[in-house]
Scaffold this motif. Structure first.
Motif, PDB file in Angstrom:
ATOM      1  N   LEU A  79      33.665   2.980  -3.090  1.00  0.00           N
ATOM      2  CA  LEU A  79      34.207   3.875  -4.156  1.00  0.00           C
ATOM      3  C   LEU A  79      34.147   3.475  -5.701  1.00  0.00           C
ATOM      4  CD1 LEU A  79      35.702   6.609  -4.485  1.00  0.00           C
ATOM      5  CD2 LEU A  79      37.598   5.566  -4.493  1.00  0.00           C
ATOM      6  N   ALA A  80      33.415   4.001  -6.475  1.00  0.00           N
ATOM      7  CA  ALA A  80      33.011   3.807  -7.642  1.00  0.00           C
ATOM      8  C   ALA A  80      32.920   4.941  -8.683  1.00  0.00           C
ATOM      9  CB  ALA A  80      31.843   3.048  -7.773  1.00  0.00           C
ATOM     10  N   GLY A  81      33.833   5.021  -9.754  1.00  0.00           N
ATOM     11  CA  GLY A  81      33.972   5.956 -10.728  1.00  0.00           C
ATOM     12  C   GLY A  81      34.503   7.244 -10.023  1.00  0.00           C
ATOM     13  N   GLY A  82      35.182   7.358  -8.946  1.00  0.00           N
ATOM     14  CA  GLY A  82      35.508   8.569  -8.590  1.00  0.00           C
ATOM     15  C   GLY A  82      34.600   9.362  -7.950  1.00  0.00           C
ATOM     16  N   GLN A  83      33.415   8.865  -7.607  1.00  0.00           N
ATOM     17  CA  GLN A  83      32.239   9.671  -7.056  1.00  0.00           C
ATOM     18  C   GLN A  83      32.396   9.713  -5.685  1.00  0.00           C
ATOM     19  OE1 GLN A  83      29.743  11.059  -8.859  1.00  0.00           O
ATOM     20  NE2 GLN A  83      30.986  10.301 -10.464  1.00  0.00           N
ATOM     21  N   PRO A  84      32.485  11.094  -4.971  1.00  0.00           N
ATOM     22  CA  PRO A  84      32.503  11.352  -3.777  1.00  0.00           C
ATOM     23  C   PRO A  84      31.606  10.488  -2.536  1.00  0.00           C
ATOM     24  CG  PRO A  84      32.131  13.333  -4.770  1.00  0.00           C
ATOM     25  CD  PRO A  84      31.836  12.153  -5.879  1.00  0.00           C
ATOM     26  N   VAL A  85      32.025   9.955  -1.540  1.00  0.00           N
ATOM     27  CA  VAL A  85      31.692   8.932  -0.425  1.00  0.00           C
ATOM     28  C   VAL A  85      31.236   9.842   0.655  1.00  0.00           C
ATOM     29  CG1 VAL A  85      31.701   7.043   0.534  1.00  0.00           C
ATOM     30  CG2 VAL A  85      32.742   7.335  -1.676  1.00  0.00           C
ATOM     31  N   GLN A  86      30.141   9.772   1.144  1.00  0.00           N
ATOM     32  CA  GLN A  86      29.816  10.429   2.417  1.00  0.00           C
ATOM     33  C   GLN A  86      29.584   9.579   3.670  1.00  0.00           C
ATOM     34  OE1 GLN A  86      26.066  12.696   1.444  1.00  0.00           O
ATOM     35  NE2 GLN A  86      27.379  14.423   0.890  1.00  0.00           N
ATOM     36  N   GLY A  87      30.006  10.346   4.763  1.00  0.00           N
ATOM     37  CA  GLY A  87      29.762   9.683   5.984  1.00  0.00           C
ATOM     38  C   GLY A  87      29.194  10.636   6.889  1.00  0.00           C
ATOM     39  N   LEU A  88      28.272   9.999   8.122  1.00  0.00           N
ATOM     40  CA  LEU A  88      27.469  10.837   8.889  1.00  0.00           C
ATOM     41  C   LEU A  88      27.831  10.466  10.342  1.00  0.00           C
ATOM     42  CD1 LEU A  88      23.984  10.182   7.243  1.00  0.00           C
ATOM     43  CD2 LEU A  88      25.403  12.215   6.908  1.00  0.00           C
ATOM     44  N   ILE A  89      28.317  11.652  10.956  1.00  0.00           N
ATOM     45  CA  ILE A  89      28.452  11.341  12.758  1.00  0.00           C
ATOM     46  C   ILE A  89      27.679  12.282  13.501  1.00  0.00           C
ATOM     47  CG2 ILE A  89      30.587  11.641  14.309  1.00  0.00           C
ATOM     48  CD1 ILE A  89      32.401  11.689  11.934  1.00  0.00           C
ATOM     49  N   GLY A  90      27.133  11.420  14.404  1.00  0.00           N
ATOM     50  CA  GLY A  90      26.441  12.157  15.308  1.00  0.00           C
ATOM     51  C   GLY A  90      27.163  12.845  16.524  1.00  0.00           C
ATOM     52  N   LEU A  91      26.792  14.064  16.679  1.00  0.00           N
ATOM     53  CA  LEU A  91      27.563  14.738  17.731  1.00  0.00           C
ATOM     54  C   LEU A  91      26.473  15.500  18.670  1.00  0.00           C
ATOM     55  CD1 LEU A  91      30.265  16.480  15.743  1.00  0.00           C
ATOM     56  CD2 LEU A  91      30.634  14.455  17.057  1.00  0.00           C
ATOM     57  N   GLY A  94      28.262  18.216  20.183  1.00  0.00           N
ATOM     58  CA  GLY A  94      29.338  19.058  19.445  1.00  0.00           C
ATOM     59  C   GLY A  94      30.845  18.391  19.596  1.00  0.00           C
ATOM     60  N   ALA A  95      31.678  19.101  19.050  1.00  0.00           N
ATOM     61  CA  ALA A  95      32.939  18.668  19.009  1.00  0.00           C
ATOM     62  C   ALA A  95      34.011  19.932  18.922  1.00  0.00           C
ATOM     63  CB  ALA A  95      33.381  17.505  18.080  1.00  0.00           C
ATOM     64  N   SER A  96      35.181  19.793  19.634  1.00  0.00           N
ATOM     65  CA  SER A  96      36.240  20.752  19.490  1.00  0.00           C
ATOM     66  C   SER A  96      37.066  20.664  18.459  1.00  0.00           C
ATOM     67  CB  SER A  96      36.678  21.023  20.944  1.00  0.00           C
ATOM     68  OG  SER A  96      37.326  19.736  21.364  1.00  0.00           O
ATOM     69  N   GLY A  97      37.167  19.298  18.002  1.00  0.00           N
ATOM     70  CA  GLY A  97      37.919  18.728  16.914  1.00  0.00           C
ATOM     71  C   GLY A  97      37.733  17.247  16.407  1.00  0.00           C
ATOM     72  N   GLY A 116      37.977  20.886  11.903  1.00  0.00           N
ATOM     73  CA  GLY A 116      37.681  21.721  13.173  1.00  0.00           C
ATOM     74  C   GLY A 116      36.672  21.485  13.938  1.00  0.00           C
ATOM     75  N   ALA A 117      36.159  22.538  14.955  1.00  0.00           N
ATOM     76  CA  ALA A 117      35.228  22.600  15.889  1.00  0.00           C
ATOM     77  C   ALA A 117      33.927  22.152  15.212  1.00  0.00           C
ATOM     78  CB  ALA A 117      35.099  23.677  16.634  1.00  0.00           C
ATOM     79  N   GLN A 118      32.925  21.474  15.613  1.00  0.00           N
ATOM     80  CA  GLN A 118      31.452  21.268  14.998  1.00  0.00           C
ATOM     81  C   GLN A 118      30.441  21.681  16.023  1.00  0.00           C
ATOM     82  OE1 GLN A 118      31.306  20.519  11.863  1.00  0.00           O
ATOM     83  NE2 GLN A 118      33.455  20.776  11.486  1.00  0.00           N
ATOM     84  N   PRO A 119      29.214  21.957  15.625  1.00  0.00           N
ATOM     85  CA  PRO A 119      28.202  22.195  16.610  1.00  0.00           C
ATOM     86  C   PRO A 119      27.649  20.729  17.012  1.00  0.00           C
ATOM     87  CG  PRO A 119      27.403  22.881  14.309  1.00  0.00           C
ATOM     88  CD  PRO A 119      29.106  22.586  14.134  1.00  0.00           C
ATOM     89  N   SER A 120      26.764  20.880  17.728  1.00  0.00           N
ATOM     90  CA  SER A 120      25.962  19.501  18.201  1.00  0.00           C
ATOM     91  C   SER A 120      24.948  19.315  16.875  1.00  0.00           C
ATOM     92  CB  SER A 120      25.264  19.636  19.178  1.00  0.00           C
ATOM     93  OG  SER A 120      24.340  20.945  19.472  1.00  0.00           O
ATOM     94  N   THR A 149      37.205  14.735  19.669  1.00  0.00           N
ATOM     95  CA  THR A 149      37.397  15.579  20.815  1.00  0.00           C
ATOM     96  C   THR A 149      36.094  16.167  21.323  1.00  0.00           C
ATOM     97  OG1 THR A 149      39.780  15.321  20.337  1.00  0.00           O
ATOM     98  CG2 THR A 149      39.265  16.754  22.006  1.00  0.00           C
ATOM     99  N   ALA A 150      35.701  15.847  22.555  1.00  0.00           N
ATOM    100  CA  ALA A 150      34.747  16.814  22.997  1.00  0.00           C
ATOM    101  C   ALA A 150      34.780  16.688  24.637  1.00  0.00           C
ATOM    102  CB  ALA A 150      33.293  16.231  22.500  1.00  0.00           C
ATOM    103  N   ALA A 151      34.636  17.834  25.256  1.00  0.00           N
ATOM    104  CA  ALA A 151      34.672  17.927  26.489  1.00  0.00           C
ATOM    105  C   ALA A 151      35.790  17.572  27.119  1.00  0.00           C
ATOM    106  CB  ALA A 151      33.476  17.348  27.309  1.00  0.00           C
ATOM    107  N   GLY A 152      36.942  17.810  26.419  1.00  0.00           N
ATOM    108  CA  GLY A 152      38.362  17.422  26.945  1.00  0.00           C
ATOM    109  C   GLY A 152      38.510  15.975  26.732  1.00  0.00           C
ATOM    110  N   ALA A 153      37.827  15.169  26.415  1.00  0.00           N
ATOM    111  CA  ALA A 153      37.902  13.707  26.106  1.00  0.00           C
ATOM    112  C   ALA A 153      38.013  13.417  24.704  1.00  0.00           C
ATOM    113  CB  ALA A 153      37.016  12.837  26.859  1.00  0.00           C
ATOM    114  N   THR A 154      38.744  12.284  24.199  1.00  0.00           N
ATOM    115  CA  THR A 154      38.937  12.088  22.546  1.00  0.00           C
ATOM    116  C   THR A 154      38.469  10.620  22.659  1.00  0.00           C
ATOM    117  OG1 THR A 154      40.932  13.352  22.638  1.00  0.00           O
ATOM    118  CG2 THR A 154      40.554  11.743  21.002  1.00  0.00           C
ATOM    119  N   ASN A 155      37.378  10.103  21.910  1.00  0.00           N
ATOM    120  CA  ASN A 155      37.059   8.918  21.640  1.00  0.00           C
ATOM    121  C   ASN A 155      36.642   8.668  20.163  1.00  0.00           C
ATOM    122  OD1 ASN A 155      36.366   8.207  24.485  1.00  0.00           O
ATOM    123  ND2 ASN A 155      35.059  10.049  24.515  1.00  0.00           N
TER     124      ASN A 155
END
Length: 197
Positions: A79-91, A94-97, A116-120, A149-155
């Motif tokens: 984190l530098a100078g208050g600039q937003p930081v991004q992260g990427l997650i492969g689904l 998809g995910a229900s939460g 909330g819920a996210q598409p694949s 949380t996807a398909a009833g499992a949380t990981n």
């Protein structure tokens, strides 16, 4: 080596039995072996030269990455100078939460976001640099932790973050190129999953 072969060949000629000399066919076979040895030695020399030149090309290619941002799994973000930081997650499914936690360098959770819920596909998450109370945090090194949380499992799933390449290195011509990113961490070039300007 070629010298050993020639020494053995001439010694054989000098010490053959004059009453029972080595047959012409045997000489031809030995000369053919010598030619094959010479060709193999030349090929090995050229291959070594080729590998060395490729190593130089790889270093030049790697040098072009310096200053670029690359996506790597489980690498701290800066984190530098208050600039937003991004992260990427492969689904892939998809995910229900989803829950994203931001941890400081001591491992304490400083921010938690419920998503909330996210598409694949690949989801991009942005952290604005603020803690859970809305206060801007000081510049430094932080890390992300994502629980899906996807398909009833949380990981817990890995988060890819964008880090700036600071240098590239290679121990020898046969070794893999290493890139050093923000925070001083070195990773193999093959582990880089995305490059951006």
């Amino acid at each position: 080596s070629q010298q050993d072969f020639l020494k053995l060949f001439t010694t054989q000629l000098q010490n053959q039995n004059p009453l029972d000399p080595t047959k012409n066919e045997a000489f031809v076979a030995q000369l053919a072996q010598f030619s094959q040895l010479e060709a193999t030695t030349n090929m090995a020399t050229q291959l070594t030269s080729f590998v060395s030149s490729q190593s130089g090309d790889r270093m030049l290619t790697g040098a072009a990455l310096i200053g670029k941002k690359v996506a790597l799994e489980d690498v701290p973000v800066t984190l530098a100078g208050g600039q937003p930081v991004q992260g990427l997650i492969g689904l892939p499914n998809g995910a229900s939460g989803m829950k994203l936690e931001v941890l400081d360098k001591s491992g304490a959770v400083v921010r938690q976001q419920i998503i909330g819920a996210q598409p694949s596909g690949e989801v991009t998450l942005t952290w604005d640099g603020r803690d859970s109370a809305g206060n801007m945090l000081s510049d430094g090194v932080y890390s992300f932790k994502a629980t899906v949380t996807a398909a009833g499992a949380t990981n817990v799933v890995p988060v890819k973050t964008l880090s700036t390449v600071r240098s590239v290195s290679q121990t020898d011509a046969a070794s893999e190129l290493m890139v050093m990113v923000d925070g001083g961490r070195s990773v193999k070039l093959s582990s880089v999953q995305r490059i951006s300007g």
